[in-house]
Design a protein around this motif. Structure first.
Motif, PDB file in Angstrom:
ATOM      1  N   ARG A  50      30.710  27.916 -16.487  1.00 16.46           N
ATOM      2  CA  ARG A  50      29.992  28.370 -15.325  1.00 16.46           C
ATOM      3  C   ARG A  50      29.648  27.225 -14.455  1.00 16.46           C
ATOM      4  O   ARG A  50      29.692  27.339 -13.351  1.00 16.46           O
ATOM      5  N   ARG A 102      30.343  26.819 -10.606  1.00 13.65           N
ATOM      6  CA  ARG A 102      29.358  26.542  -9.584  1.00 13.65           C
ATOM      7  C   ARG A 102      29.836  25.334  -8.782  1.00 13.65           C
ATOM      8  O   ARG A 102      29.744  25.348  -7.396  1.00 13.65           O
ATOM      9  N   CYS A 146      24.357  38.009 -16.010  1.00 15.28           N
ATOM     10  CA  CYS A 146      23.541  36.990 -15.776  1.00 15.28           C
ATOM     11  C   CYS A 146      23.976  35.672 -15.203  1.00 15.28           C
ATOM     12  O   CYS A 146      24.038  35.151 -14.019  1.00 15.28           O
ATOM     13  N   ASP A 147      25.152  35.137 -16.021  1.00 14.10           N
ATOM     14  CA  ASP A 147      25.967  34.169 -15.643  1.00 14.10           C
ATOM     15  C   ASP A 147      26.817  34.284 -14.339  1.00 14.10           C
ATOM     16  O   ASP A 147      26.747  33.549 -13.480  1.00 14.10           O
ATOM     17  N   GLN A 155      26.142  36.709 -12.065  1.00 11.85           N
ATOM     18  CA  GLN A 155      25.175  36.920 -10.987  1.00 11.85           C
ATOM     19  C   GLN A 155      24.891  35.702 -10.156  1.00 11.85           C
ATOM     20  O   GLN A 155      24.748  35.504  -8.924  1.00 11.85           O
ATOM     21  N   GLU A 156      24.606  34.772 -10.846  1.00 18.57           N
ATOM     22  CA  GLU A 156      24.350  33.140 -10.227  1.00 18.57           C
ATOM     23  C   GLU A 156      25.139  32.883  -9.344  1.00 18.57           C
ATOM     24  O   GLU A 156      25.137  32.343  -8.376  1.00 18.57           O
ATOM     25  N   ASP A 166      25.596  34.885  -6.139  1.00 15.56           N
ATOM     26  CA  ASP A 166      24.414  34.588  -5.028  1.00 15.56           C
ATOM     27  C   ASP A 166      24.671  33.101  -4.559  1.00 15.56           C
ATOM     28  O   ASP A 166      24.609  32.950  -3.204  1.00 15.56           O
TER      29      ASP A 166
END
Length: 405
Positions: free
Chosen positions: A359, A363, A388-389, A391-392, A395
């Motif tokens: 992740r 990023r 959750c991972d 979705q970050e 965004d």
């Protein structure tokens, strides 16, 4: 000869070749005295793709020549082939004229299908001459691209002389389009790269192989040793210039180019070997010499060669993306995709878990490529942690699009 195993292969309207490969089982229960009966049917409004027929024939040849089954019998009565299939089984075809490298060649006005059972350079040269003179509307220098692909089989399939067999198909399905296919049951791209001389090629064996082999000057045996790595690069570039189609199946990976709009990589049902097939538009440019110039000077390649690069993360054969080595390999492939396309789709379908390290890598990739439109596809079956991972990342990628506007 009574069949001991029977199965039907349906020719679908879309994704036909992938669907056919999925229906050709690598059945561990085959016995050496089995007779396999393959019956073909076709979906409404579907068109036969020469790669589907070549794949079925190649699969059947491999079963017989590697002595996994005794014979394969076809039932083509429910489909209309672009050639007349002889009243022979695969075993009949492979044992006919034992000294001739060509097991069978079926030629009609619109189709040419050849099964080679021996690796004979002289006979292939003669075959190339026949292909060049087959039809006047064959694209000029098309035979050179075909030559590169067939040479790849000879050099990289690593088939034993006793079971060397591969199938080539050419088909004018319309007046404006030529379909082609070269299929073998060798070690595949990964197997060939693992045994490469060049360390860069060995490293690529863990990655999306076709993605790497369609870039310039990627050679498994070394350019200084006379192996240029031309074949798949030239095929890829010609397909794009021509606004044609290209698909490469090898092992559990599929690489696809659809004109200059989409480049896609995804995991598929296993093909034991390599199949390269595509479409050439006869009413558009096919410039082999121009493609060779791009190979010699890659700096002249257009950066944004595809509008979209769609990468399925299942192409690496793992449902959990956790190890640091794998994560680094994926990021390197993503960087390669960014060189080709201004829009990247990362598809996490079939992925159940990513590590925190991965992740973090993703990023950083999103942050470093603010000018690239990045779309993250979250699988509907993902658990809460994976959602959750991802979705970050969704965004973060959305912020890039806002900043770009």
């Amino acid at each position: 000869m009574a069949p001991t195993k029977t199965f039907n292969v349906n020719l679908a309207r879309t994704n036909q070749v992938i669907d056919v490969v999925r229906q050709l089982p690598n059945d561990p229960t085959y016995k050496s005295d089995d007779v396999v009966h393959i019956s073909l049917s076709i979906s409404p409004k579907a068109r036969i793709e020469v790669a589907s027929i070549a794949g079925i024939i190649q699969y059947s040849c491999d079963l017989v020549i590697s002595k996994r089954v005794h014979d394969v019998v076809f039932d083509f009565s429910r489909v209309k082939l672009p050639f007349t299939w002889p009243n022979k089984t695969i075993r009949d075809i492979l044992t006919l004229k034992p000294m001739d490298p060509v097991a069978i060649e079926l030629v009609s006005k619109d189709c040419r299908l050849t099964v080679f059972k021996k690796n004979d350079h002289k006979r292939r040269d003669s075959w190339y001459d026949h292909v060049k003179n087959w039809r006047k509307d064959l694209p000029q220098r098309f035979h050179l691209m075909l030559n590169e692909l067939v040479e790849n089989v000879s050099a990289h399939a690593q088939l034993e002389e006793s079971r060397f067999v591969f199938t080539v198909g050419l088909y004018f399905n319309t007046k404006r389009q030529l379909l082609y296919c070269i299929a073998d049951c060798g070690v595949g791209l990964k197997g060939s790269l693992r045994q490469a001389i060049v360390s860069e090629a060995k490293q690529a064996s863990a990655r999306a192989c076709a993605l790497n082999l369609t870039r310039p000057k990627c050679s498994s045996k070394g350019i200084k040793r006379g192996h240029q790595g031309v074949g798949l690069f030239i095929t890829s570039e010609l397909s794009q210039m021509n606004q044609g189609y290209l698909e490469i199946l090898s092992g559990t990976q599929e690489y696809e180019q659809n004109d200059n709009t989409v480049m896609r990589i995804r995991g598929v049902a296993e093909w034991k070997g390599t199949m390269v097939h595509g479409a050439i538009n006869l009413d558009k440019e096919f410039n082999y010499r121009q493609a060779m110039k791009l190979f010699a000077d890659p700096s002249k390649l257009s950066k944004d060669r595809f509008l979209v690069a769609h990468l399925h993360l299942n192409v690496y054969g793992e449902r959990c993306l956790r190890t640091r080595e794998l994560c680094e390999e994926i990021i390197r492939d993503l960087e390669l995709s960014v060189e080709r396309s201004p829009k990247i789709i990362l598809d996490f379908t079939d992925i159940v878990e990513i590590s925190q390290a991965f992740r973090g890598f993703l990023r950083q990739f999103v942050v470093n490529n603010k000018k690239v439109k990045i779309m993250i596809l979250v699988p509907p079956t993902a658990d809460e942690d994976l959602k959750c991972d991802l979705q970050e990342l969704v965004d973060l990628a959305a912020e890039n699009l806002v900043d770009d506007d």
